[in-house]
Design an enzyme around this catalytic site. Structure first.
Site, PDB file in Angstrom:
ATOM      1  N   CYS A   1     106.247  34.250  74.553  1.00 13.08           N
ATOM      2  CA  CYS A   1     105.376  32.956  74.373  1.00 13.08           C
ATOM      3  C   CYS A   1     105.014  32.872  72.799  1.00 13.08           C
ATOM      4  O   CYS A   1     104.362  31.794  72.588  1.00 13.08           O
ATOM      5  CB  CYS A   1     104.120  32.894  75.300  1.00 13.08           C
ATOM      6  SG  CYS A   1     104.630  33.020  77.016  1.00 13.08           S
TER       7      CYS A   1
ATOM      8  N   HIS B   1      98.850  29.190  72.294  1.00 19.90           N
ATOM      9  CA  HIS B   1     100.081  28.998  73.354  1.00 19.90           C
ATOM     10  C   HIS B   1      99.281  28.474  74.534  1.00 19.90           C
ATOM     11  O   HIS B   1      98.076  28.719  74.713  1.00 19.90           O
ATOM     12  CB  HIS B   1     100.248  30.423  73.586  1.00 19.90           C
ATOM     13  CG  HIS B   1     101.114  30.365  74.886  1.00 19.90           C
ATOM     14  ND1 HIS B   1     102.077  29.700  75.235  1.00 19.90           N
ATOM     15  CD2 HIS B   1     100.887  31.428  75.970  1.00 19.90           C
ATOM     16  CE1 HIS B   1     102.567  29.982  76.349  1.00 19.90           C
ATOM     17  NE2 HIS B   1     102.058  31.114  76.727  1.00 19.90           N
TER      18      HIS B   1
ATOM     19  N   ASN C   1     102.822  25.556  81.255  1.00 19.05           N
ATOM     20  CA  ASN C   1     103.288  26.772  80.269  1.00 19.05           C
ATOM     21  C   ASN C   1     104.688  26.777  80.093  1.00 19.05           C
ATOM     22  O   ASN C   1     105.366  27.335  81.018  1.00 19.05           O
ATOM     23  CB  ASN C   1     102.634  28.107  80.774  1.00 19.05           C
ATOM     24  CG  ASN C   1     103.000  29.107  80.045  1.00 19.05           C
ATOM     25  OD1 ASN C   1     103.655  29.159  79.136  1.00 19.05           O
ATOM     26  ND2 ASN C   1     102.068  30.265  80.278  1.00 19.05           N
TER      27      ASN C   1
END
Ligand code: UT7
Length: 346
Positions: free
Chosen positions: A135, A271, A302
């Site tokens: 990520c 993020h 996500n």
């Protein structure tokens, strides 16, 4: 940009520095996004999983995520996002010297996603390679782009973050299936008259590998009769606690390394893992009230490495932050690995 045209969040006289002698400064010239056509609302997931819209919204802020079709691959989504970034900058692929792809979900593995994305864009001779930092992948790839330009190795670098997390996640695991999503974001980075990408504050802690990541290697699946395929797993609460206690200092180091103060920031674009976590980190930094906090996760879920450029794109589409303003980017996840930097927004 003259001092008069510098918007709030990029106060006159403030600049990202210092720049080593001979280094060529770089900035993000444009961004592009690709969001798969099929959206999955929380209610749809609760038909097949023991979960509910109210649990997901309360614990994560997510209302919808995206699911790629078979034709929407890491390569096609990445190329679509990159094409939009090029078009937005008024450039063609011919201007690009290198493509850097950030992805953890390119199941093709070799040749790299970057080489295939370059081919999809019609390029035959550009440099191309992948970066793997889960990520935090966009942050690392952006810093590599900055360094390639600073070193004189490239004038324009396409940073492409593309993920099909639906290929990695167990659809029957409610602790990950409700969170992860598919999509791609890209940034065209180019040489510029003044620095627009600050130094990266980065780190990792491999002792926390079990907190997020694939549960066992593919070779184990191949070598063990009857073994199921591996999946991406997460010990969410541990990762949550780690992120909100460790990431504020990483973010502050990035602001300091850019020679800026928190007051200089116009946006915080971390993020997009969980809205509750994003808000907790913003509070702990602590960010001044005028700083816009990205909330792309609500509608997109996500998307791992793609989440930051997707969030930048949405803020720009909404007109929420002016071009030239300073944004703090913060990526973190599996590894654990993390990176943060301040950028001037395109
Ligand atoms: O992208 C990489 C970076 N990712 C992150 O940083 C993620 C960080 N962590 C998180 O976002 C959160 O920890 C989660 C969203 C993953 C989980 O939220 P939480 O508030 O930490 O919940 P929890 O895991 O502590 O679970 C609370 C309860 C448990 O039930 P019991 O033990 O209290 O009976 C879980 O089994 O909620 C249950 N649960 C669910 N219930 C309904 C877990 N997932 C679900 C679900 N629907 N999807």
């Amino acid at each position: 940009m003259t001092a008069e045209t510098v918007p709030k969040g990029g106060t006159p006289g403030s600049r990202i520095g210092p720049v080593p002698r001979l280094a060529i400064p770089a900035r993000i010239l444009a961004v592009g996004a690709y969001r798969p056509g099929r959206g999955i609302a929380n209610a749809e997931l609760s038909e097949s999983l023991d979960t509910s819209d109210s649990w997901i919204v309360k614990r994560t802020g997510i209302r919808r995520r995206c699911a790629a079709s078979p034709a929407e691959t890491v390569v096609t989504m990445g190329a679509a996002a990159a094409g939009k970034a090029l078009a937005s900058a008024g450039k063609t692929i011919d201007a690009v010297d290198c493509v850097v792809a950030a992805t953890m979900s390119y199941t093709g593995q070799s040749p790299s996603a970057a080489v295939q994305i370059a081919r999809e864009l019609g390029a035959r001779r550009v440099g191309a390679f992948d970066v793997s930092a889960a990520c935090a992948g966009f942050n690392y790839a952006l810093d590599v782009a900055r360094a390639l330009i600073a070193a004189g190795s490239a004038r324009h670098v396409l940073v492409v973050a593309s993920e099909r997390m639906s290929d990695l996640v167990d659809p029957g695991d409610r602790t990950t299936a409700v969170i992860f999503s598919d999509g791609a974001g890209a940034a065209l980075v180019g040489a510029y008259g003044e620095p627009g990408i600050g130094p990266m504050s980065c780190g990792s802690d491999g002792s926390l590998a079990g907190v997020a990541g694939q549960d066992f290697p593919w070779a184990h699946f191949r070598d063990t009769p009857g073994c199921r395929r591996p999946y991406f797993r997460m010990r969410g609460p541990e990762l949550f606690r780690w992120a909100i206690s460790e990431m504020p200092a990483v973010a502050l180091r990035a602001v300091d390394a850019a020679g800026l103060a928190l007051e200089d920031l116009a946006a915080f674009i971390p993020h997009q893992a969980n809205l509750r976590m994003i808000e907790a980190i913003a509070e702990r930094i602590p960010l001044p009230g005028h700083v816009v906090v990205a909330r792309d996760v609500e509608d997109q879920g996500n998307t791992s490495a793609a989440s930051i450029p997707l969030a930048i794109s949405r803020l720009k589409e909404e007109g929420a932050v002016p071009a030239g303003a300073f944004a703090l980017l913060l990526g973190f996840g599996a590894g654990v690995a993390y990176g943060a930097q301040v950028v001037r927004l395109p």
